[in-house]
Enzyme design. Structure first.
Site, short mmCIF file in Angstrom:
data_model
loop_
_atom_site.label_atom_id
_atom_site.label_comp_id
_atom_site.label_asym_id
_atom_site.label_seq_id
_atom_site.Cartn_x
_atom_site.Cartn_y
_atom_site.Cartn_z
N GLN A 277 -12.36 -20.14 -91.50
CA GLN A 277 -12.34 -19.59 -92.85
C GLN A 277 -10.95 -19.71 -93.46
OE1 GLN A 277 -15.35 -18.64 -93.88
NE2 GLN A 277 -14.54 -18.58 -95.94
N HIS A 280 -9.78 -22.89 -95.37
CA HIS A 280 -10.36 -23.20 -96.68
C HIS A 280 -9.31 -23.27 -97.77
CE1 HIS A 280 -14.66 -23.58 -97.09
NE2 HIS A 280 -14.88 -22.65 -96.20
N GLU A 346 -17.75 -11.78 -98.12
CA GLU A 346 -18.60 -12.93 -98.43
C GLU A 346 -19.44 -13.31 -97.21
OE1 GLU A 346 -18.09 -17.59 -99.90
OE2 GLU A 346 -16.38 -16.47 -99.11
N HIS A 347 -18.77 -13.50 -96.07
CA HIS A 347 -19.45 -13.83 -94.82
C HIS A 347 -19.23 -12.70 -93.82
CE1 HIS A 347 -18.01 -17.75 -96.56
NE2 HIS A 347 -19.30 -18.04 -96.40
N ASP A 380 -22.42 -22.94 -93.60
CA ASP A 380 -21.74 -23.85 -94.52
C ASP A 380 -22.44 -25.19 -94.60
OD1 ASP A 380 -19.76 -22.05 -95.19
OD2 ASP A 380 -18.27 -22.87 -93.82
N HIS A 440 -41.07 2.45 -136.30
CA HIS A 440 -41.78 2.18 -135.05
C HIS A 440 -43.07 3.01 -135.00
CE1 HIS A 440 -38.08 0.27 -133.84
NE2 HIS A 440 -38.51 0.04 -132.59
#
Length: 449
Positions: A277, A280, A346-347, A380, A440
């Protein structure tokens, strides 16, 4: 900075649960937002114009080509911003057999998962007083997909976005990715892209959101109803600008992984997942929560060893990312789960005893990876579920990219028997007058028997 313990350096910062700062950061960089606005403005102006552009203004073909060259998306001598389908097919056919087969396999798994998702949502109807009501499920007509083309080529993002839009039922799928590598072109072919724009950044998002005019024989681009896919800060900023004019999947920030483990975990595997990770991006974040002090020490040692064996630029990128990464010794798995839910990563990887049971206790995450063998990197690269996931604690209220991002749930109702609908009419009259909306009430009274 990394902390130290005697003469041993920790690659991960060691902090206590109380030191965890839960920051909900704005994923849109203010400077990038201003720059993206300027790019969008320029793209939609004719030469010599200085006035603001109406929301319906399309992107000028000449400006898209000019800005694409300026930012290095395409070569200075290029005459088009479109990659032909023939070139994508050629790139696919010229791949080595093993590379081509891996791409086919990954696409097949992502496609199968997305199609299974699509099958879970169907048209429905039910009885209402005097008639029927229901909903229909249909895909938006045109989807725009973005795949980054910066530090690393990301053909997996091509597959994740395009295959999902196709499974949803979108008639037209447009892909944008700057300086595409051969494998990116090949992925576009296998995924079934209708039009490939070799531009990136804010200019790519503008082209897909507003459409391109195609003046002077240049390629026209249809405006997209929804735009998805990860990108750099200018992509994110541009998506925030066009959101509302078209749909977007999310405003993604830096990538992150959080691993919950106990003394049964394999420190080599945990370290490898943290590093995967971290490589990245320099702003990525890797987090370790463990109930075992020795496990944290062993993971530290493995991270240091494994990161030294990485090639450049992966090594320096990962080392920089680890500066904002950390490890926490927790008193219990319950405390690990509570911290993880606050961080909402995220993960989320679970490498503990009864890992599935622990995973089921967790509430906030983009994607869940259960057990030592369920590597986040398998997600991934096409286990099936989408890898475009919410970051920065946004998993508290949203999920990852799926066919649902491209679907419209549209409701309908009809009244066939006026007599049977009278209780519903009377309720509407009462409620309208309670809200002070006399028009209405009178409209409802027109339906009284």
């Amino acid at each position: 900075m990394a902390t130290t313990n005697g003469d041993k350096k920790h690659v991960l910062n060691h902090i206590t649960p109380e030191q965890v700062a839960i920051e909900i950061k704005d994923p849109v960089d203010p400077k990038a937002l201003e720059q993206a606005k300027a790019i969008l403005q320029e793209l939609r102006q004719k030469d010599g114009e200085t006035s603001s552009i109406a929301p319906t203004g399309v992107v000028r073909s000449s400006k898209l080509l000019e800005i694409g060259k300026r930012f290095g998306d395409i070569a200075q001598d290029a005459t088009t911003y479109v990659v032909s389908s023939e070139d994508c097919k050629k790139a696919f056919e010229e791949l080595p057999d093993g590379h081509r087969q891996a791409l086919v396999n990954i696409h097949g798994r992502v496609k199968a998962f997305a199609e299974a998702q699509r099958a879970t949502v169907k048209d429905m109807e039910m009885d209402i007083p005097g008639g029927k009501a229901g909903h229909t499920v249909s895909a938006c007509k045109a989807a725009g997909c973005y795949a980054p083309g910066g530090r690393y080529p990301l053909p997996s993002s091509v597959v994740m976005t395009v295959a999902t839009a196709r499974a949803a039922g979108c008639e037209k799928v447009i892909l944008a990715s700057p300086k595409p590598a051969q494998i990116t072109l090949a992925a576009a072919h296998i995924a079934g892209v209708d039009q490939f724009l070799c531009v990136g950044g804010a200019q790519a998002i503008a082209a897909m959101a507003y459409g391109v005019d195609g003046e002077g024989g240049a390629a026209a681009v249809a405006r997209c109803d929804c735009i998805c896919g990860p990108g750099n800060k200018w992509v994110t900023a541009a998506k925030s600008i066009v959101n509302g004019y078209c749909g977007i999947d999310m405003l993604a920030g830096p990538s992150e992984v959080l691993v919950i483990c106990d003394d049964t975990a394999n420190p080599e595997v945990v370290a490898a997942d943290l590093i995967a990770q971290a490589e990245h991006d320099v702003v990525a974040r890797a987090i370790l929560l463990s109930t075992d002090s020795d496990m944290i020490k062993n993971v530290d040692a493995e991270v240091a060893k494994q990161i030294d064996a990485l090639p450049e630029p992966n090594k320096s990128t990962a080392l920089e990312a680890l500066k904002q990464s950390f490890a926490i010794k927790c008193d219990s798995i319950d405390q690990c789960v509570a911290l993880s839910d606050d961080i909402a990563p995220e993960h989320l990887e679970i490498q503990t005893r009864e890992a599935m049971k622990v995973g089921e206790q967790c509430a906030n995450y983009g994607g869940l990876f259960v057990g030592e063998h369920a590597a986040e990197v398998l997600g991934d690269y096409g286990a099936g579920p989408n890898h475009t996931l919410p970051t920065g604690a946004t998993s508290r209220y949203t999920g990852g990219l799926s066919v649902f991002n491209f679907l419209r749930i549209r409701t309908w109702m009809r009244v066939d028997k006026a007599d049977d609908s009278q209780p519903m009419v009377q309720d509407s009259i009462v409620m309208a007058r309670l809200e002070g909306l006399e028009g209405h009430a009178r409209a409802a009274e027109k339906r009284q028997k």
